[in-house]
Write an enzyme that holds these catalytic residues in place. Structure first.
Site, PDB file in Angstrom:
ATOM      1  N   VAL A   1      -0.738   2.733   7.936  1.00  0.00           N
ATOM      2  CA  VAL A   1      -0.117   1.569   8.978  1.00  0.00           C
ATOM      3  C   VAL A   1      -1.327   0.985   7.667  1.00  0.00           C
ATOM      4  CG1 VAL A   1      -2.346   2.675  10.095  1.00  0.00           C
ATOM      5  CG2 VAL A   1      -1.252   0.282  10.665  1.00  0.00           C
ATOM      6  N   SER A   2      -1.797  -0.159   7.484  1.00  0.00           N
ATOM      7  CA  SER A   2      -2.591  -1.396   6.985  1.00  0.00           C
ATOM      8  C   SER A   2      -3.232  -1.300   8.113  1.00  0.00           C
ATOM      9  CB  SER A   2      -2.152  -2.485   6.060  1.00  0.00           C
ATOM     10  OG  SER A   2      -1.586  -3.126   6.390  1.00  0.00           O
ATOM     11  N   THR A   3      -4.468  -1.846   6.930  1.00  0.00           N
ATOM     12  CA  THR A   3      -5.599  -1.998   7.716  1.00  0.00           C
ATOM     13  C   THR A   3      -5.535  -3.717   8.934  1.00  0.00           C
ATOM     14  OG1 THR A   3      -6.896  -3.827   6.279  1.00  0.00           O
ATOM     15  CG2 THR A   3      -7.553  -1.347   6.384  1.00  0.00           C
TER      16      THR A   3
ATOM     17  N   GLN B   1      -2.989  -2.312  11.699  1.00  0.00           N
ATOM     18  CA  GLN B   1      -3.715  -1.634  12.496  1.00  0.00           C
ATOM     19  C   GLN B   1      -4.489  -2.652  14.348  1.00  0.00           C
ATOM     20  OE1 GLN B   1      -6.193   1.290  10.955  1.00  0.00           O
ATOM     21  NE2 GLN B   1      -6.714   2.502  13.485  1.00  0.00           N
TER      22      GLN B   1
END
Length: 475
Positions: A9-11, A14
């Site tokens: 997941v990338s920020t 997310q």
């Protein structure tokens, strides 16, 4: 069947799409249990983009694949694994080579058939297109903001804090930034500025300080796109409080350009290039490598390019030998006699007392002028009387400031012990430093080193001339 579970997941995802690591893991674990497979290990890339395969967990997954530590890789959705057709192709070939399958919890893939391979490649192509489209939109929006002089986020530069999304001056750090620019314009090198900052507990390397000196944020402007493949954008308007004025910033940029054009001072493997000058014609000397001998030499560029100088080429070894010998602690005058541009102070030349007296008188003048101004404001004296009272003080103030400036210039020149302490440490540093460190040190300390070879030298096979250092100029 052993299973490797991959989640990523990338920020941004997310926050916006709900692809949290925990939700992915829960879905994949339930799927694996339903198949009655055995979990070998979890491979989690938390906060990493899928723009390429350079992710810690992905690299570990690739290495474990080569050792056939599991039988199948399971993930929540294909775009968690890759978002590039090229990367997917690499992984599929790797998995096929080691007879490892892949399964998506939310997508029906069967890579054993041609149609299945086509479908998974199509999905990857769509994921890549989606990522690139999002990236283009972001770039367009950020470019628009930068053009309007608005920040695109990120950390506050050293010297500033962020309050309500705007840059405000951090006065404690700003004081050091102003001193950086002052030192650089005064002729100090980047390494000297780095050492100065370290005295105040600020650990900035040479590259960082160089970038700071080139950052227009310090004169109140914004810059965007500097470290990307896009065109750099610098706002024309003052968008936040400047730490240095535009004149100071532009003066520093002119010096940056001039010093860059002087030569490859930081990258050349020839420690003395950039500072060596020919005693016969005044031209610079450049480094020259002889492959057959495997040795480094220096040659006058007037001789090399035009043939107008008769200074023989000499080896770096010969130059280094005489250079280090001149720094001998047993005979300090040997080096001091070479210096041409420095005023060596003695105890009799200590201006401390005189400076203190002048500063005291300057403070008294400022106090008198302030009192006259208060008297004018209170109506005790007229404007004509105020001018008459302050004219003489203003002349004295100007004269004293000029004297202090001259004395300060002398005060910053190195005293005898400082000069010897610096140069006599060079031989010890020379033993452990590499060529680039030697070059950086030489260029920070010396403005020029004027060299010659003995007049009775004649060229012969295997004969290398000795070197004479005629004079040096310190920075």
């Amino acid at each position: 069947m052993k299973v490797a579970i991959y989640a990523r997941v990338s920020t941004d995802e997310q926050a916006k799409e709900g692809y949290s690591i925990e939700s992915q893991k829960d879905s994949v674990i339930n799927f694996v249990k339903s198949q009655r497979w055995e979990i070998y290990d979890f491979y989690i890339d938390d906060g990493y983009s899928a723009k390429d395969l350079k992710r810690p967990a992905m690299q570990r997954l690739i290495e474990d694949t080569k050792e056939k530590k599991f039988d199948v890789v399971v993930f929540y959705k294909l775009d968690r694994l890759v978002r590039s057709v090229g990367d997917l192709d690499k992984l599929l070939k790797l998995f096929d080579k080691h007879n490892i399958g892949i399964r998506s919890v939310t997508e029906p893939f069967d890579t054993t058939t041609a149609m299945g391979r086509f479908l998974i490649t199509l999905v990857a192509a769509i994921a890549q297109w989606e990522r690139e489209t999002i990236s283009e939109r972001v770039i367009i929006n950020m470019t628009k903001k930068a053009t309007l002089g608005e920040r695109n986020g990120g950390k506050a530069p050293f010297g500033y804090n962020i309050e309500d999304g705007k840059l405000v001056i951090n006065e404690e750090e700003a004081r050091l930034v102003r001193e950086m620019f002052r030192m650089y314009i005064a002729g100090k090198g980047i390494r000297q500025i780095v050492l100065y900052l370290q005295q105040f507990g600020v650990d900035k390397d040479i590259r960082t300080v160089s970038r700071m000196l080139e950052n227009p944020v310090y004169c109140g402007k914004l810059r965007w796109g500097k470290n990307s493949k896009m065109n750099e954008i610098i706002s024309d308007d003052i968008t936040h409080p400047p730490i240095v004025d535009i004149e100071t910033f532009e003066k520093a940029q002119i010096l940056r350009k001039q010093r860059t054009q002087e030569g490859k001072k930081a990258t050349s493997p020839y420690p003395f290039s950039g500072v060596l000058r020919c005693a016969r014609c005044g031209s610079a000397l450049s480094g020259y490598y002889k492959k057959k001998r495997g040795s480094k030499h220096y040659i006058c560029i007037a001789k090399k390019n035009k043939g107008t100088c008769d200074l023989p080429m000499f080896t770096e070894r010969a130059l280094t030998q005489v250079f280090l010998e001149s720094l001998s602690p047993s005979d300090p005058n040997k080096f001091l006699n070479l210096i041409r541009n420095i005023e060596i102070q003695t105890e009799n030349e200590d201006h401390t007392v005189l400076i203190a007296e002048l500063e005291k008188e300057l403070a008294a003048i400022k106090t008198r002028k302030r009192n006259w101004l208060l008297a004018l404001g209170n109506g005790t004296i007229t404007q004509e009387e105020y001018k008459e009272m302050t004219t003489e003080d203003s002349k004295s103030e100007t004269l004293i400031k000029e004297q202090l400036e001259q004395l300060s210039k002398k005060a910053v020149t190195l005293d005898l012990e400082s000069v010897l302490s610096i140069v006599q440490n060079i031989p010890a540093l020379w033993e452990t430093a590499n060529d680039y460190e030697k070059k950086s040190f030489i260029n920070e300390l010396f403005e020029t080193i004027v060299v010659d070879v003995p007049s009775d030298y004649f060229r012969g096979r295997g004969k290398t001339p000795s070197v004479i250092i005629k004079e040096v100029h310190l920075r």
